[in-house]
Design an enzyme around this catalytic site. Sequence first.
Site, short mmCIF file in Angstrom:
data_model
loop_
_atom_site.label_atom_id
_atom_site.label_comp_id
_atom_site.label_asym_id
_atom_site.label_seq_id
_atom_site.Cartn_x
_atom_site.Cartn_y
_atom_site.Cartn_z
N GLU A 60 0.70 -1.12 -0.02
CA GLU A 60 0.11 0.09 -0.19
C GLU A 60 0.86 1.15 -0.11
OE1 GLU A 60 -0.36 -2.64 1.84
OE2 GLU A 60 -2.15 -3.33 1.27
N PHE A 83 -8.90 -3.00 1.37
CA PHE A 83 -9.79 -2.85 2.42
C PHE A 83 -9.30 -1.65 3.45
CE2 PHE A 83 -10.61 -7.09 1.74
CZ PHE A 83 -12.18 -7.68 2.30
N ALA A 84 -10.30 -0.67 4.06
CA ALA A 84 -9.65 0.31 4.59
C ALA A 84 -8.79 -0.23 5.97
CB ALA A 84 -10.98 1.06 5.32
N PRO A 89 -0.19 0.70 6.11
CA PRO A 89 1.01 0.60 5.46
C PRO A 89 1.27 1.93 4.32
CG PRO A 89 0.05 -1.70 5.37
CD PRO A 89 -1.00 -0.54 5.68
N HIS A 129 -11.13 -6.73 8.59
CA HIS A 129 -11.90 -6.53 7.44
C HIS A 129 -13.18 -5.59 7.81
CE1 HIS A 129 -9.82 -9.93 6.37
NE2 HIS A 129 -9.69 -9.59 5.16
#
Lengths: 338, 412
Positions: A60, A83-84, A89, A129
């Site tokens: 990320e 996913f939020a 990262p 998640h």
Amino acid sequence: MARMNMIQALNSAMDVMLGRDPNVVLLGQDIGFFGGVFRATDGLQRTYGEHRVIDAPIAEGGIVGSAIGMGVNGLRPVVEIQFADYIYPGCDQIISELARLRYRTAGDFFAPLTIRTPCGGGIRGGQTHSQSPEGVFTHVCGLKVIMPSNPYDAKGLLISAIEDDDPVIFFEPKRIYNGPFDGDPDKPAVPWTAHDKGEVPEDYYTLPIGRAEVVVEGAEVTVLCYGTMVHVCKAAARLAEVDAEIIDIRTMVPLDVETLRTSVEKTGRCLIAHEATRFSGFGAELVATVQEECFYSLEGPIERVTGWDTPYPHAFEWEYFPGQKRVAAGLERVMEAG
Amino acid sequence: MPRTPRLHIPHPPARPGDKPDFSYVEISPAGAVPRPDVMTRLRDIERSLAFEMVRVLDENDAAVGPWDPHLDAHDLQVGLQHMVLTRLFDERMQRKQRQGKISFYMKSLGEEAVSVAGAMALDPGDMLFPSYRNQGLQIARGRNPVDMMCQLLSNSKDMCKGRQMPVMYHWARGNIFSISGNVATQFPQAVGWAMAAAIKGEDNIAAAWIGEGSSAEADFHYAMTFASVYLAPVVLNIVNNQWAISTFQGFAGGERRPFSARGPGYGIPGIRVDGNDFLAVVAVTRWASERARRRVGPTLIEHVTHRADAHSTSDDPSRYRSKDEALAWPLGDPVERMKAHMIREGAWSEKQHVELVETLSRLVDDAWEDAISYGTMTEGPWLDKNELFEDVFKDIPPHLIRQREQLREMED
Ligand SMILES: Cc1ncc(C[n+]2csc(CCOP(=O)(O)OP(=O)(O)O)c2C)c(N)n1
């Protein structure tokens, strides 16, 4: 006009923007050939090619960092973080770099990124998640932060976000991708087709960033909410038999203070609901804003209904989720006070 | 103005509808790679270990060459048993997910040797830092399948107390660290555990596993740097099963160099091993753990293997890869290869194998019956709801006590 669920509306927004602007590129894990784990980019690589809809390594920080470089070099990247919960990262690049690039270069450099990411719980996703980390980002100056609650708003706001020269974190409440969810997991799922905001123009349109919407007019109490909680709060007001004015915040930064003030001055009471944890959550900012703006109109203390201050558990999902009963109880408390 | 893009985009050799093509996987003959002394200088071994492939089992199922770990019949049988149990456990639990009994599952089909051989080659006191596809580590360390099932069910006996999604086990007494949903985080943590062992002057080492896709995360690179700087006593394993979710290993940087070759770049030996060859995995893990224990330093191992089934129960691989991949995989199946070798050695028979599968199937089925007696997703006994607020901190602070009371009031 077409009937769309939220995924289709988001897909349509990206489709429109890829078609209109050759500088728009999409970057993210599994978004290209596969079309995304939630299928938000389904078919877009086939239409626009693998140089516009780009699969990314699982990194990320690398995705956001390289998207900043692309943005500085004239592209308009739309990043998907799968996913939020996996945005962290990328946070150094978002918080230290993306958010402040314009400021530290006195406007000579900027990166017009939109970072899309599915958030929220109610899908048995456990602690990695289900998170709603919007408050982490509203606390960073230089980021616009959006969370739509329906397909129509999702498309209009996403197009605005992509066209915006400032970085936007665009949260997508995944529990309502396929239909509005009123917080009752035992009820059969309802599709977006029956909802008036499931009617979405196929072409280009925008919604202004920085405007809340009064989704239900009412006289007794103002309910401030966003994302999935808009639907939960509507149902909770019916359950509590309270004449609530329900406001969908839609864009947290910049915040539409005017709409909040007008409503609270009218109703004299206020409840704030979000799925995210409570302590230092975005609700705290709303409480502060309402008391700063409307203190003399308030007839009682402002109430907050939120997720508990714990990680999002896998078991006890519905004890954790601030569902109808909790919001209704909150509404009763607001109405009794003062 | 139409543009002519020049950016390189990696392409997997086959997509749905294509014939699977694994010609890109470079395979050395069994027995071909020399086994250096663990004290050998990196520059003298880096090419052979990182670019070749350590293999022990040959085409005739014989164990050949300098890496043969010479396991006795008992160890072979134990290894096979753990692999078969891992596979049966996976198969049953996937079925339970399909039946709606658990919310999610992830199989390790085709990769069982990586975890089982790895665990067996390490000492019980060594600390393991798994990813979500290393259930073989738990099985090989002797974890009761009932405990694993209780975690999958988030029931009253779940070691995570319902706080993690299925498969995110941990086992403090068995020296297996907690599995994170956020990939790659375990890699630098394992290095730190090993650094602590070295600081304290203790002899146990750490080992960690990461998917090749996840090795793109910065955490992988932090781990390599710290392991190299401090010569941490750690064994770092990349499980290259060719696919992340829909992206093939080329999207993690594997197109032109093996992942093992990243080791020498950091001053760490990298070994590329046939991950479906149980004996080869035992041998390289022993070599790496000896390096760590004799304070020579860390080792990076790339296990070349193949994810034979879906990424998880939420995934549909027919959308992004060729259907017959598992059959076309050139390194075969780890269970079948081990079994064939043992039969050849006279350490096993078809009849014994049938009996083993029967016994272990019964064991898994009995374990399930036992596990559900501690609760299911729809039936009690339940975890205590107050647990929701425990363990956020060591001692529960006042604001969580208040929230716990609010939940109780709501429930009344
Ligand atoms: C930080 C983070 N980013 C993204 C994800 C989503 N995700 C989960 S598993 C996975 C693929 C990992 O592939 P690989 O490392 O090759 O392991 P494999 O599943 O093949 O064993 C992805 C992208 C995640 N869990 N954590």
